[in-house]
Design a protein around this motif. Sequence first.
Motif, PDB file in Angstrom:
ATOM      1  N   ASP A  64      17.299  -7.969  -9.753  1.00 22.78           N
ATOM      2  CA  ASP A  64      16.110  -7.145  -9.492  1.00 22.78           C
ATOM      3  C   ASP A  64      15.482  -6.619 -10.787  1.00 22.78           C
ATOM      4  O   ASP A  64      14.247  -6.595 -10.938  1.00 22.78           O
ATOM      5  CB  ASP A  64      16.493  -5.964  -8.594  1.00 22.78           C
ATOM      6  N   ILE A  65      16.296  -6.176 -11.740  1.00 20.89           N
ATOM      7  CA  ILE A  65      15.745  -5.600 -12.985  1.00 20.89           C
ATOM      8  C   ILE A  65      15.149  -6.681 -13.879  1.00 20.89           C
ATOM      9  O   ILE A  65      13.986  -6.547 -14.312  1.00 20.89           O
ATOM     10  CB  ILE A  65      16.826  -4.770 -13.699  1.00 20.89           C
ATOM     11  N   PRO A  66      15.863  -7.787 -14.205  1.00 18.35           N
ATOM     12  CA  PRO A  66      15.234  -8.812 -15.057  1.00 18.35           C
ATOM     13  C   PRO A  66      13.960  -9.388 -14.449  1.00 18.35           C
ATOM     14  O   PRO A  66      13.015  -9.721 -15.199  1.00 18.35           O
ATOM     15  CB  PRO A  66      16.325  -9.888 -15.160  1.00 18.35           C
ATOM     16  N   TYR A  67      13.865  -9.479 -13.122  1.00 22.52           N
ATOM     17  CA  TYR A  67      12.748 -10.179 -12.485  1.00 22.52           C
ATOM     18  C   TYR A  67      11.553  -9.250 -12.225  1.00 22.52           C
ATOM     19  O   TYR A  67      10.392  -9.668 -12.304  1.00 22.52           O
ATOM     20  CB  TYR A  67      13.231 -10.799 -11.180  1.00 22.52           C
ATOM     21  N   TYR A  68      11.828  -7.964 -11.877  1.00 24.47           N
ATOM     22  CA  TYR A  68      10.737  -7.107 -11.408  1.00 24.47           C
ATOM     23  C   TYR A  68      10.477  -5.872 -12.271  1.00 24.47           C
ATOM     24  O   TYR A  68       9.670  -5.019 -11.875  1.00 24.47           O
ATOM     25  CB  TYR A  68      11.058  -6.624  -9.980  1.00 24.47           C
ATOM     26  N   HIS A  69      11.085  -5.724 -13.459  1.00 23.47           N
ATOM     27  CA  HIS A  69      10.950  -4.463 -14.181  1.00 23.47           C
ATOM     28  C   HIS A  69       9.563  -4.259 -14.786  1.00 23.47           C
ATOM     29  O   HIS A  69       9.224  -3.164 -15.260  1.00 23.47           O
ATOM     30  CB  HIS A  69      12.032  -4.337 -15.263  1.00 23.47           C
ATOM     31  N   HIS A  70       8.712  -5.326 -14.778  1.00 20.41           N
ATOM     32  CA  HIS A  70       7.325  -5.163 -15.266  1.00 20.41           C
ATOM     33  C   HIS A  70       6.333  -5.022 -14.119  1.00 20.41           C
ATOM     34  O   HIS A  70       5.111  -4.983 -14.374  1.00 20.41           O
ATOM     35  CB  HIS A  70       6.939  -6.355 -16.152  1.00 20.41           C
TER      36      HIS A  70
END
Length: 772
Positions: free
Chosen positions: A692-698
Amino acid sequence: MDGPAAPLARRLSEADQARILAEQTRDVIFRYRVTPEPGFEYVSPACTAIIGYAPEEFYANPDLAEELIHPDDRPLLLALWNVNSGPCWMRLRYIHRDGHIVWIEQQHRIIASDDGEELVLEGSGRDISAYANAEVQLKLLSTALETSSNAVMITSVDGAIRWINPAFTQLTGYGNEEAIGASSRLLRSGRNEPRLYEDLWKTVLAGRTWSGQLINRRKDGSFYHEEQTITPVLIDGVVTHLVAVKQDVSLRFARERERESLLVMASALRTARTRAEMLPTLLRQTMMLLRAVGALLSLREETTSQPIFELGVGVWTQFTGRYPTGAHDITLQVLANGRPFHGPPPPELGTNTSLEGHSAACVPLRVHEATLGALWVVCPHPLHDDDLSLFTGIADMAANAIQRTTLFEQTERRLQRLISLQTIDQAITSSLDKRLSLRVLVDQAQRQLGVDAATVLLLNNAEHTLDYTAGQGLQDAYPRSVSVRLDVSLAGMAVRERRRIWIKDLSLQAELDERHRLLAGAGFRAYIATPLIAQGQIMGVLEVLQRRALNPEPEWLDYLDTLAGRAAVAIDNAELFGRLQRSHSDLVMAYDTTLEGWSRALDLRDKETEGHSRRVTELTVRLARAMGLSEAEIVHVRRGALLHDIGKMGIPDAILLKPGPLTDEEWAIMRRHPTYGYQLLAPIAHLHPALDIPYYHHEKWDGSGYPHGLAGESIPLPARIFAIVDVWDALRSDRPYRTAWDVERVREYLREEAGHHFDPKVVAAFLELAIE
């Protein structure tokens, strides 16, 4: 008138007078000429009223009278011809015209002429049918009374016996010589209420029939129950005699008493819930119903089938727990041959209280051809047949009740043991703490096996000892720290020989190690040690101890072995889980070390962000805890934070390390790094929860982010948390194109971007953290 014709006239007149007299009498007058020519010379008209035939019919048929005589009586008439003269009397049966029998008492004589040429029969006949029928009826009644199975007694109104039938003698033992003339009081037993006799005499003297039950005494002194009906004989309205009809109902009374007693017994036994409650009830009820002073119950032990006096009450209380012995022991004989005993109390059951003159009985307790035991009773009075019949009925009921209760308790015990095994299994599967599982196991072992204590000793291969791990019921019998050596102990023998060790009495063992000496000193007598074996490996020993003799049945030993198997499984599972847990921890550590290595490699590639991954990871974990994420979720949050920019490994150095601003084309390439990171990590199943963090943090709260333009809560929470931390660290760090912002300026920026870039709730939680 006085001439020669006068005597003839007088004679004719006398004949006329005789005829007139004959015609007026109710008897039949007849004259029959036998010779020379047979025929009736005269038959009075009364014949018509008596037998239905007119005189003219007799005149017309000389043989009619003979034809009307009953066939069985005709020989009497033939005998008449052998009598020459003199009066003759006989009773004959005639057949009336309508077919019924008429009894006639006939008197006649034969008159012969001097020369013998003429022979005449003169006589009369009287209808005695009523008398004859009454005589027959009386004979029938007399015969019926004489042969009646019921006793019959006729007395005067003062109770003096006038007549008895044979059944009376058979019932009471008194014959005619003893009973006739005696008072009916000779049958009184003294067991009937005086009011009963008062009611009896008041009823019969009033001319009414009395019926009721009495307890009377026979000539031999024995008592019996009778149903009696007394009917007064009335002559001209005055009671002259009393007719008593008696029926012996002793057997029926005994059966009723037996039935009622057994119902009382059954009711009492139904209230007992267990065998321990039932047996005292059985013996107390037996004593009460038979008016006994003692009762004793012998049953076969489940384990050895040896007879034991399980319970005694009354004068036989002292025999509880003893074993019948000796070749001449009556109890053993009854158990062996299945035949009841009745007689004086045997010497082997003698007591301090004298039982001289008492009567005892012993009956086997049988169910389906199997003898469970024997029941004894001793009474201060003789035991009659009805008492013995009742006692046999009690024994039959007791045998069935004991069998039923025993089967119920066995079933209940098996059910409880199954529930116990389920409890142990739940403890083993719900907790991999072997000490907790073993504590549950020894508790169940003590309960279900009915022993005083149970322990588990685990094998210490390094020290070659058995160490105390769990126990129940030992209290302070010995120090828990005392280890058991394998080479000199009973528990060690179970390990060395891989078999169950059973010591019936520890105090009789010549050589004991320190621990077992302490156990014997604490009063423990019986000792069983069973090795705990799992997958062929000895794990330890399960011990059970008892302060009294222990004679376990095979089912008990099977359950002990089952418990030992469960204990071995619990230990093996705990050790296996320990090994798996250590392996898992090593594997997780290797994963996390690898991830940290990737993160450091990425920081080293971009000097400007060196240390960024470590800082944002620590701060993201803090914020995730503050937001209420579980520790399991935080593990994946940490990994996602470490790898948040792993996709930048796919960005060319010319763009990633460019010192100046990026062009629009370069920004388009740079914005691909979340997608690159997802594509790089997705094939690794272990890292799926961390994507979730690598894919959606932006992604941004208002939907203006990238790569998918997600908005609001459609953005995964870990990504919303990390987005704030990532911006915080970036603004608080120096860059070639600007210096780091101060804390307050960054905090103000976050407030401004709440609801645009960031989730307002996450911003609020972040600002509550004490961060410099």
